[in-house]
Motif scaffolding. Structure first.
Motif, PDB file in Angstrom:
ATOM      1  N   ALA A 101      53.714 -13.410  42.035  1.00 12.36           N
ATOM      2  CA  ALA A 101      53.978 -12.013  41.705  1.00 12.36           C
ATOM      3  C   ALA A 101      54.679 -11.838  40.360  1.00 12.36           C
ATOM      4  N   ASP A 102      55.576 -12.753  40.020  1.00  7.38           N
ATOM      5  CA  ASP A 102      56.349 -12.602  38.783  1.00  7.38           C
ATOM      6  C   ASP A 102      55.743 -13.349  37.602  1.00  7.38           C
ATOM      7  N   ASP A 103      54.618 -14.019  37.818  1.00  9.00           N
ATOM      8  CA  ASP A 103      53.951 -14.719  36.726  1.00  9.00           C
ATOM      9  C   ASP A 103      53.146 -13.736  35.885  1.00  9.00           C
ATOM     10  N   LYS A 104      53.064 -14.009  34.594  1.00  2.28           N
ATOM     11  CA  LYS A 104      52.197 -13.185  33.766  1.00  2.28           C
ATOM     12  C   LYS A 104      50.741 -13.387  34.163  1.00  2.28           C
ATOM     13  N   ALA A 105      49.976 -12.323  34.061  1.00  3.66           N
ATOM     14  CA  ALA A 105      48.575 -12.391  34.487  1.00  3.66           C
ATOM     15  C   ALA A 105      47.811 -13.453  33.717  1.00  3.66           C
ATOM     16  N   ARG A 106      48.146 -13.693  32.458  1.00  2.00           N
ATOM     17  CA  ARG A 106      47.421 -14.673  31.661  1.00  2.00           C
ATOM     18  C   ARG A 106      47.594 -16.105  32.174  1.00  2.00           C
ATOM     19  N   GLU A 107      48.555 -16.329  33.061  1.00  6.45           N
ATOM     20  CA  GLU A 107      48.795 -17.665  33.591  1.00  6.45           C
ATOM     21  C   GLU A 107      47.910 -17.969  34.798  1.00  6.45           C
ATOM     22  N   LEU A 108      47.149 -16.993  35.251  1.00  6.00           N
ATOM     23  CA  LEU A 108      46.300 -17.175  36.434  1.00  6.00           C
ATOM     24  C   LEU A 108      44.899 -17.624  36.031  1.00  6.00           C
ATOM     25  N   SER A 109      44.224 -18.274  36.968  1.00  2.57           N
ATOM     26  CA  SER A 109      42.827 -18.664  36.757  1.00  2.57           C
ATOM     27  C   SER A 109      41.929 -17.446  36.903  1.00  2.57           C
ATOM     28  N   GLY A 110      40.659 -17.611  36.530  1.00  6.72           N
ATOM     29  CA  GLY A 110      39.711 -16.509  36.654  1.00  6.72           C
ATOM     30  C   GLY A 110      39.576 -16.008  38.076  1.00  6.72           C
ATOM     31  N   GLY A 111      39.496 -16.924  39.032  1.00  2.00           N
ATOM     32  CA  GLY A 111      39.383 -16.524  40.430  1.00  2.00           C
ATOM     33  C   GLY A 111      40.630 -15.812  40.921  1.00  2.00           C
ATOM     34  N   GLN A 112      41.810 -16.266  40.479  1.00  2.00           N
ATOM     35  CA  GLN A 112      43.057 -15.612  40.868  1.00  2.00           C
ATOM     36  C   GLN A 112      43.161 -14.213  40.275  1.00  2.00           C
ATOM     37  N   LEU A 113      42.713 -14.051  39.038  1.00  2.00           N
ATOM     38  CA  LEU A 113      42.726 -12.726  38.422  1.00  2.00           C
ATOM     39  C   LEU A 113      41.860 -11.749  39.208  1.00  2.00           C
ATOM     40  N   ARG A 114      40.698 -12.229  39.642  1.00  2.00           N
ATOM     41  CA  ARG A 114      39.822 -11.364  40.432  1.00  2.00           C
ATOM     42  C   ARG A 114      40.477 -10.971  41.751  1.00  2.00           C
ATOM     43  N   ARG A 115      41.149 -11.914  42.392  1.00  2.00           N
ATOM     44  CA  ARG A 115      41.823 -11.602  43.648  1.00  2.00           C
ATOM     45  C   ARG A 115      42.929 -10.573  43.437  1.00  2.00           C
ATOM     46  N   VAL A 116      43.634 -10.677  42.321  1.00  2.00           N
ATOM     47  CA  VAL A 116      44.671  -9.686  42.012  1.00  2.00           C
ATOM     48  C   VAL A 116      44.046  -8.317  41.793  1.00  2.00           C
ATOM     49  N   GLU A 117      42.894  -8.268  41.109  1.00  2.00           N
ATOM     50  CA  GLU A 117      42.228  -6.983  40.900  1.00  2.00           C
ATOM     51  C   GLU A 117      41.798  -6.354  42.218  1.00  2.00           C
ATOM     52  N   ILE A 118      41.357  -7.186  43.157  1.00  2.00           N
ATOM     53  CA  ILE A 118      40.987  -6.675  44.474  1.00  2.00           C
ATOM     54  C   ILE A 118      42.221  -6.144  45.193  1.00  2.00           C
ATOM     55  N   ALA A 119      43.328  -6.889  45.122  1.00  2.00           N
ATOM     56  CA  ALA A 119      44.576  -6.423  45.735  1.00  2.00           C
ATOM     57  C   ALA A 119      45.010  -5.096  45.130  1.00  2.00           C
ATOM     58  N   ARG A 120      44.899  -5.000  43.812  1.00  2.00           N
ATOM     59  CA  ARG A 120      45.276  -3.757  43.128  1.00  2.00           C
ATOM     60  C   ARG A 120      44.415  -2.585  43.598  1.00  2.00           C
ATOM     61  N   ALA A 121      43.117  -2.828  43.736  1.00  2.00           N
ATOM     62  CA  ALA A 121      42.193  -1.759  44.137  1.00  2.00           C
ATOM     63  C   ALA A 121      42.481  -1.244  45.541  1.00  2.00           C
ATOM     64  N   LEU A 122      43.162  -2.055  46.364  1.00  2.00           N
ATOM     65  CA  LEU A 122      43.422  -1.679  47.753  1.00  2.00           C
ATOM     66  C   LEU A 122      44.810  -1.094  47.970  1.00  2.00           C
ATOM     67  N   LEU A 123      45.637  -1.039  46.931  1.00  2.00           N
ATOM     68  CA  LEU A 123      47.027  -0.604  47.093  1.00  2.00           C
ATOM     69  C   LEU A 123      47.141   0.817  47.643  1.00  2.00           C
ATOM     70  N   HIS A 124      46.291   1.715  47.203  1.00  2.00           N
ATOM     71  CA  HIS A 124      46.401   3.111  47.635  1.00  2.00           C
ATOM     72  C   HIS A 124      45.620   3.383  48.918  1.00  2.00           C
ATOM     73  N   ARG A 125      45.192   2.317  49.575  1.00  2.00           N
ATOM     74  CA  ARG A 125      44.525   2.370  50.874  1.00  2.00           C
ATOM     75  C   ARG A 125      43.215   3.168  50.846  1.00  2.00           C
ATOM     76  N   PRO A 126      42.322   2.852  49.919  1.00  2.00           N
ATOM     77  CA  PRO A 126      41.013   3.504  49.929  1.00  2.00           C
ATOM     78  C   PRO A 126      40.203   3.007  51.112  1.00  2.00           C
ATOM     79  N   ARG A 127      39.187   3.792  51.496  1.00  2.00           N
ATOM     80  CA  ARG A 127      38.294   3.351  52.570  1.00  2.00           C
ATOM     81  C   ARG A 127      36.921   2.990  52.036  1.00  2.00           C
ATOM     82  N   LEU A 128      36.730   3.167  50.737  1.00  2.00           N
ATOM     83  CA  LEU A 128      35.480   2.777  50.077  1.00  2.00           C
ATOM     84  C   LEU A 128      35.851   1.888  48.900  1.00  2.00           C
TER      85      LEU A 128
END
Length: 256
Positions: free
Chosen positions: A136-163
């Motif tokens: 959580a406290d690491d800069k995004a540039r320190e993550l791998s490509g797959g980890q960055l994608r997982r973070v983007e998915i987590a971000r997209a779900l923060l506001h609890r969308p259903r689509l």
């Protein structure tokens, strides 16, 4: 009522959607309907119109013809209500690489009006769910490509969308990262009754039980559950069906 809306309503209804860029017709009367708990693969080659469709559904472009409804909210008339029900992961990465993972997620949460305390609770839960709580406290540039994608998915779900919309979300990733992301999302669809539209050009990302919409040159050539489409067309697998349809072979009878 949660941001997702009434689960009895279609999550997404696209009807007769057309769009031009100058003289080029990018989408030609595209129609499709997604329901909660459904993993739908939008399969098409580069240039088929997948990104244009996503850009219209997320209001990056205003639709020129046809209609878009998100849980019954017409996008043109009620854009804020419709968009609040959508989470999106685009093909181009959109994290700020100089911010920490948590800062990226908190910024997104603020855009959706989430109180900071609730936002921190949710980002902790989402990062734990994708196995990145310790980053959580690491800069995004320190993550791998797959980890960055997982973070983007987590971000997209923060506001609890259903689509949830994912546009070529595994491009450039190794096979293990691709598999982990798809397994995570299929689990979310099954456990939380999300509606997910997964755009890809990779036929190996389609599995039995998936609904498949084949998009080619802006037109829908086939729409249905994979096993049923194969049975109707007489093709052995999704690769053969896709090739036959896009080359204008007799398997076009599977379109519907």
């Amino acid at each position: 009522m949660p941001a997702g809306g009434d689960a009895s309503e279609p999550a997404l209804q696209v009807e007769a959607l057309s769009h031009r860029f100058g003289r080029r017709l990018a989408l030609d009367s595209v129609s499709l309907t997604l329901r909660p708990g459904q993993f739908t693969v939008l399969l098409g080659q580069n240039g088929a119109g997948k990104t244009t469709l996503f850009s219209l559904v997320t209001r990056l472009y205003a639709n020129q013809g046809g209609s878009i409804r998100v849980f019954g909210r017409e996008l043109r008339r009620h854009p804020s209500e419709a968009l609040s029900r959508i989470g999106a992961v685009f093909q181009q990465r959109t994290l700020d690489l100089d911010l920490s993972v948590a800062q990226n997620l908190l910024y997104h949460a603020a855009l959706h009006g989430l109180p900071k305390r609730l936002a921190r609770q949710r980002l902790g839960a989402e990062l734990a769910r994708i196995g990145l709580a310790e980053r959580a406290d690491d800069k995004a540039r320190e993550l791998s490509g797959g980890q960055l994608r997982r973070v983007e998915i987590a971000r997209a779900l923060l506001h609890r969308p259903r689509l949830l919309l994912c546009d070529e979300a595994t491009v450039g990733l190794d096979i293990d990262s691709r598999r982990a992301i798809l397994e995570h999302l299929r689990r979310l669809v099954a456990e939380e009754s999300l509606a997910l539209l997964w755009a890809t050009h990779l036929v190996d990302e389609v599995v039995p039980g998936n609904r498949v919409v084949i998009l080619h040159q802006g037109r829908v050539l086939a729409d249905g559950e994979l096993t049923a489409l194969l049975a109707e067309s007489g093709q052995a697998d999704i690769g053969a069906l896709f090739s036959a349809l896009t080359r204008g072979a007799p398997a076009a009878a599977a379109a519907g």
